[in-house]
Design a protein around this motif. Structure first.
Motif, PDB file in Angstrom:
ATOM      1  N   VAL A  29       0.855  -1.190   0.000  1.00 53.59           N
ATOM      2  CA  VAL A  29       0.000   0.000   0.000  1.00 53.59           C
ATOM      3  C   VAL A  29       0.890   1.240   0.000  1.00 53.59           C
ATOM      4  O   VAL A  29       1.698   1.438   0.913  1.00 53.59           O
ATOM      5  CB  VAL A  29      -0.930   0.016   1.230  1.00 53.59           C
ATOM      6  CG1 VAL A  29      -1.797   1.270   1.222  1.00 53.59           C
ATOM      7  CG2 VAL A  29      -1.789  -1.248   1.270  1.00 53.59           C
ATOM      8  N   ALA A  30       0.746   2.061  -1.023  1.00 55.26           N
ATOM      9  CA  ALA A  30       1.537   3.283  -1.110  1.00 55.26           C
ATOM     10  C   ALA A  30       1.307   4.145   0.129  1.00 55.26           C
ATOM     11  O   ALA A  30       0.179   4.258   0.627  1.00 55.26           O
ATOM     12  CB  ALA A  30       1.169   4.062  -2.368  1.00 55.26           C
ATOM     13  N   ASP A  31       2.392   4.743   0.618  1.00 51.14           N
ATOM     14  CA  ASP A  31       2.302   5.544   1.833  1.00 51.14           C
ATOM     15  C   ASP A  31       3.222   6.750   1.689  1.00 51.14           C
ATOM     16  O   ASP A  31       4.439   6.644   1.842  1.00 51.14           O
ATOM     17  CB  ASP A  31       2.721   4.710   3.043  1.00 51.14           C
ATOM     18  CG  ASP A  31       2.385   5.388   4.366  1.00 51.14           C
ATOM     19  OD1 ASP A  31       2.500   6.628   4.447  1.00 51.14           O
ATOM     20  OD2 ASP A  31       2.008   4.676   5.307  1.00 51.14           O
ATOM     21  N   PRO A  32       2.667   7.916   1.373  1.00 55.33           N
ATOM     22  CA  PRO A  32       3.497   9.102   1.147  1.00 55.33           C
ATOM     23  C   PRO A  32       4.371   9.471   2.339  1.00 55.33           C
ATOM     24  O   PRO A  32       5.397  10.142   2.175  1.00 55.33           O
ATOM     25  CB  PRO A  32       2.473  10.208   0.864  1.00 55.33           C
ATOM     26  CG  PRO A  32       1.234   9.485   0.424  1.00 55.33           C
ATOM     27  CD  PRO A  32       1.233   8.193   1.173  1.00 55.33           C
ATOM     28  N   ALA A  33       3.999   9.003   3.536  1.00 52.21           N
ATOM     29  CA  ALA A  33       4.779   9.349   4.725  1.00 52.21           C
ATOM     30  C   ALA A  33       6.142   8.665   4.738  1.00 52.21           C
ATOM     31  O   ALA A  33       7.082   9.179   5.354  1.00 52.21           O
ATOM     32  CB  ALA A  33       3.991   8.988   5.985  1.00 52.21           C
ATOM     33  N   VAL A  34       6.252   7.513   4.071  1.00 49.06           N
ATOM     34  CA  VAL A  34       7.523   6.781   4.103  1.00 49.06           C
ATOM     35  C   VAL A  34       8.086   6.512   2.711  1.00 49.06           C
ATOM     36  O   VAL A  34       9.274   6.213   2.577  1.00 49.06           O
ATOM     37  CB  VAL A  34       7.383   5.447   4.867  1.00 49.06           C
ATOM     38  CG1 VAL A  34       6.947   5.686   6.294  1.00 49.06           C
ATOM     39  CG2 VAL A  34       6.418   4.491   4.164  1.00 49.06           C
ATOM     40  N   ASP A  35       7.267   6.586   1.671  1.00 52.42           N
ATOM     41  CA  ASP A  35       7.734   6.267   0.327  1.00 52.42           C
ATOM     42  C   ASP A  35       8.710   7.317  -0.187  1.00 52.42           C
ATOM     43  O   ASP A  35       8.532   8.524   0.052  1.00 52.42           O
ATOM     44  CB  ASP A  35       6.560   6.174  -0.641  1.00 52.42           C
ATOM     45  CG  ASP A  35       5.747   4.904  -0.463  1.00 52.42           C
ATOM     46  OD1 ASP A  35       6.088   4.102   0.435  1.00 52.42           O
ATOM     47  OD2 ASP A  35       4.777   4.721  -1.218  1.00 52.42           O
ATOM     48  N   LEU A  36       9.713   6.857  -0.911  1.00 52.36           N
ATOM     49  CA  LEU A  36      10.589   7.773  -1.626  1.00 52.36           C
ATOM     50  C   LEU A  36       9.853   8.343  -2.833  1.00 52.36           C
ATOM     51  O   LEU A  36       9.097   7.620  -3.503  1.00 52.36           O
ATOM     52  CB  LEU A  36      11.841   7.048  -2.125  1.00 52.36           C
ATOM     53  CG  LEU A  36      12.811   6.492  -1.084  1.00 52.36           C
ATOM     54  CD1 LEU A  36      13.914   5.696  -1.788  1.00 52.36           C
ATOM     55  CD2 LEU A  36      13.404   7.609  -0.245  1.00 52.36           C
ATOM     56  N   PRO A  37      10.047   9.607  -3.162  1.00 50.83           N
ATOM     57  CA  PRO A  37       9.472  10.152  -4.392  1.00 50.83           C
ATOM     58  C   PRO A  37      10.313   9.723  -5.592  1.00 50.83           C
ATOM     59  O   PRO A  37      11.374   9.118  -5.438  1.00 50.83           O
ATOM     60  CB  PRO A  37       9.564  11.663  -4.165  1.00 50.83           C
ATOM     61  CG  PRO A  37      10.800  11.815  -3.315  1.00 50.83           C
ATOM     62  CD  PRO A  37      10.817  10.605  -2.405  1.00 50.83           C
ATOM     63  N   ALA A  38       9.864  10.033  -6.790  1.00 46.92           N
ATOM     64  CA  ALA A  38      10.664   9.777  -7.983  1.00 46.92           C
ATOM     65  C   ALA A  38      11.966  10.574  -7.891  1.00 46.92           C
ATOM     66  O   ALA A  38      11.971  11.749  -7.510  1.00 46.92           O
ATOM     67  CB  ALA A  38       9.880  10.173  -9.229  1.00 46.92           C
ATOM     68  N   LEU A  39      13.070   9.906  -8.194  1.00 42.69           N
ATOM     69  CA  LEU A  39      14.395  10.513  -8.058  1.00 42.69           C
ATOM     70  C   LEU A  39      15.192  10.335  -9.347  1.00 42.69           C
ATOM     71  O   LEU A  39      14.938   9.421 -10.134  1.00 42.69           O
ATOM     72  CB  LEU A  39      15.163   9.854  -6.903  1.00 42.69           C
ATOM     73  CG  LEU A  39      14.561   9.955  -5.508  1.00 42.69           C
ATOM     74  CD1 LEU A  39      15.291   9.019  -4.546  1.00 42.69           C
ATOM     75  CD2 LEU A  39      14.614  11.396  -5.001  1.00 42.69           C
ATOM     76  N   GLY A  40      16.175  11.212  -9.556  1.00 40.87           N
ATOM     77  CA  GLY A  40      17.111  11.033 -10.648  1.00 40.87           C
ATOM     78  C   GLY A  40      18.076   9.910 -10.349  1.00 40.87           C
ATOM     79  O   GLY A  40      18.125   9.378  -9.226  1.00 40.87           O
ATOM     80  N   GLN A  41      18.881   9.535 -11.334  1.00 42.12           N
ATOM     81  CA  GLN A  41      19.726   8.362 -11.206  1.00 42.12           C
ATOM     82  C   GLN A  41      20.712   8.471 -10.035  1.00 42.12           C
ATOM     83  O   GLN A  41      20.842   7.528  -9.249  1.00 42.12           O
ATOM     84  CB  GLN A  41      20.502   8.116 -12.499  1.00 42.12           C
ATOM     85  CG  GLN A  41      21.304   6.819 -12.472  1.00 42.12           C
ATOM     86  CD  GLN A  41      22.082   6.582 -13.750  1.00 42.12           C
ATOM     87  OE1 GLN A  41      22.743   7.486 -14.263  1.00 42.12           O
ATOM     88  NE2 GLN A  41      22.002   5.369 -14.285  1.00 42.12           N
ATOM     89  N   GLN A  42      21.391   9.597  -9.889  1.00 42.12           N
ATOM     90  CA  GLN A  42      22.371   9.723  -8.814  1.00 42.12           C
ATOM     91  C   GLN A  42      21.705   9.707  -7.443  1.00 42.12           C
ATOM     92  O   GLN A  42      22.172   9.025  -6.521  1.00 42.12           O
ATOM     93  CB  GLN A  42      23.194  11.005  -8.987  1.00 42.12           C
ATOM     94  CG  GLN A  42      24.206  11.275  -7.874  1.00 42.12           C
ATOM     95  CD  GLN A  42      25.235  10.159  -7.711  1.00 42.12           C
ATOM     96  OE1 GLN A  42      25.631   9.519  -8.694  1.00 42.12           O
ATOM     97  NE2 GLN A  42      25.660   9.897  -6.481  1.00 42.12           N
TER      98      GLN A  42
END
Length: 545
Positions: free
Chosen positions: A446-459
């Protein structure tokens, strides 16, 4: 030495292994034959039938099972995964040893160190046993399906032993048949790419021979998932230092994905429960893909106990509670890598110790919490002896299995391999977030904005994955390996010296500073043991040693 390792060499009885008949008994039998038949010709013509040789063994399923057990046996040697390769031979930024200013427990390595020599020896004994089994397997009077399953196990184990050797020593002599004579020529070091090519070849053949983990029902046997997950790890290693074969990232992703799409694995909803079950001898084949088996307390005839939880565990001076030495302490770097509310921190890093109320190893103890500022005083908390079921408990030896491959590692390997090969994706991000959600006690799907990482660049995603591996897999024998393949082992340990000098309590810092400062450019590889160089003129020493 490589050409002359005795196949029967065993420092302790192997699980289920056959034993050679005592030579004195054989002599008495021969004398009886002489007296009975009274004929020199009869004596000369009579062949002993009670001795065990490679030609007379490896005939029945029992023979094969015992021989395979002997191949597995070297995994649990104290100098390999019995302790050394996740403990005193595995120094990183995870831990320091508090009370050993000198010796092998202080990261004082050299080519003459006994423990290092025996690590090399144990790995090659495992290879020799695998070679003997593979050389004689075809002669067994068992169904081909049984032979193939045993062959797959032996191929995997031979490849794994070579992987450990290559990972720690670099190029090593590659020997693929058993020793037939002590006069066989010595073997030079095989170029590292060739060693890895053989490792991959053996592993891929094993993949088609071993069975699914659900067939075995426990993680102590090599399954198809274990082979595929280990191939993902091997390919990631080949993509990094020192080979830098970046094309292997795609292969690592492929093999991690095989495990994922098999549908046979899932994260245990509770991070803590993964390790409780290891301590309690309860299998969890969905999460724990491969675990190294230990058993009992080493107080009976069968002695297969290990050091998981005693050498690296919560400090406790009471045997009945579960003795834990005060050797191994965590670092502030481990403690601080966890984010607020990450439940993994207080399981990985013990927030308490057991304080004695009296003297002696059976004096009552009180569970006492550390203060907020007492970080470097804390013990490793993953392997908790209070959950052991074997009685009586032993001061040193425990039945706690060691995790060799977990499903969370597979998810993180997929994300890393994909990110390095083609960049981040929603799929790789989701796999990392599944591991994170579990760490915070959330439903993994279940997606959870409180702990999920957002979309990030490669580095940024690269750094996030590396941090997540640190949080998830600390004290599982993989941290130094990761730092080496990322090419940052030496710089990381030099930074630790500064950290210890700046922030560590003065009464603890001396040993830690010395241990970390001994990691220099030569430390990426172990020295080739002197025992090998002394008998094999074709083996050269690693740089700096």
């Amino acid at each position: 030495m490589i050409a002359n390792i005795a196949s029967s060499g065993n420092s302790q009885p192997a699980k289920g292994s056959g034993r050679f008949v005592n030579a004195g008994i054989l002599l008495l039998i021969v004398l009886f034959v002489v007296i009975l038949f009274g004929s020199c010709n009869k004596f000369l013509d009579t062949k002993p039938v009670d001795s065990i040789t490679p030609e007379t063994y490896y005939k029945t399923q029992t023979d094969l099972d015992r021989a395979l057990a002997a191949v597995y046996d070297r995994l649990g040697d104290r100098r390999t995964y019995g302790c050394g390769l996740w403990g005193f031979l595995n120094f990183s930024d995870e831990f320091y040893v508090k009370s050993q200013p000198t010796g092998y427990m202080s990261n004082t390595l050299d080519a003459s160190m006994l423990e290092l020599n025996r690590c090399w020896e144990a790995l090659y004994v495992g290879i020799e046993r695998a070679n003997m089994l593979l050389d004689h397997l075809d002669g067994a009077a068992v169904p081909d399906s049984n032979k193939n399953e045993v062959k797959g196990q032996a191929l995997f184990l031979r490849a794994f032993y070579y992987f450990v050797l290559a990972d720690n020593f670099g190029a090593v002599p590659l020997k693929l048949t058993s020793t037939k004579s002590p006069l066989e020529p010595n073997i030079p070091r095989t170029p590292l790419p060739e060693v890895y090519a053989q490792i991959v070849k053996d592993m891929k053949e094993a993949e088609g021979l071993v069975k699914e983990i659900t067939y075995y029902g426990f993680g102590g046997r090599i399954s198809k998932s274990a082979v595929q997950a280990m191939l993902a790890r091997i390919y990631l290693t080949m993509a990094g230092e020192p080979l830098n074969d970046v094309a292997k990232y795609a292969d690592a992703k492929e093999y991690a994905n095989k495990v994922i799409i098999s549908g046979k694995h899932a994260l245990n909803p509770s991070f803590q429960n993964v390790f409780i079950r290891l301590s309690a001898d309860e299998y969890d084949i969905k999460e724990s893909i491969w675990e190294l088996e230990f058993d009992g307390n080493n107080q009976g005839i069968v002695r297969e106990g290990g050091y998981v939880g005693s050498w690296m565990g919560i400090y406790c001076p009471n045997i009945d509670t579960g003795f834990g030495y005060d050797h191994v302490h965590i670092t502030a770097k481990v403690y601080n890598v966890y984010e607020p509310n990450d439940l993994r921190r207080d399981w990985t890093v013990a927030p308490f110790r057991f304080v004695p109320n009296g003297s002696g190893t059976r004096a009552p103890v009180t569970r006492t919490n550390w203060s907020a500022t007492q970080i470097y005083e804390r013990s490793v908390g993953k392997y908790r002896r209070e959950y052991e079921k074997a009685r009586p408990r032993d001061q040193d030896f425990t039945p706690i299995n060691f995790p060799m491959l977990r499903y969370s590692d597979v998810l993180l390997m997929f994300a890393e391999a994909e990110n390095e090969a083609t960049g981040p994706s929603a799929e790789g991000l989701e796999y990392v977030n599944k591991v994170r959600r579990r760490g915070f006690g959330k439903p993994v799907d279940v997606a959870d904005p409180a702990v999920d990482l957002p979309a990030l660049g490669q580095q940024d995603f690269r750094e996030a994955i590396r941090a997540e591996r640190f949080r998830e897999l600390s004290y599982e024998g993989i941290r130094k390996h990761d730092l080496v393949r990322w090419g940052i082992y030496v710089t990381t340990m030099q930074q630790q010296v500064t950290e210890y000098q700046t922030n560590m309590p003065a009464n603890l810092s001396d040993a830690a500073i010395k241990q970390a400062s001994r990691v220099t450019s030569r430390s990426v590889l172990f020295p080739i043991p002197n025992t090998e160089i002394a008998v094999n003129p074709y083996v050269t020493q690693n740089p700096g040693w």
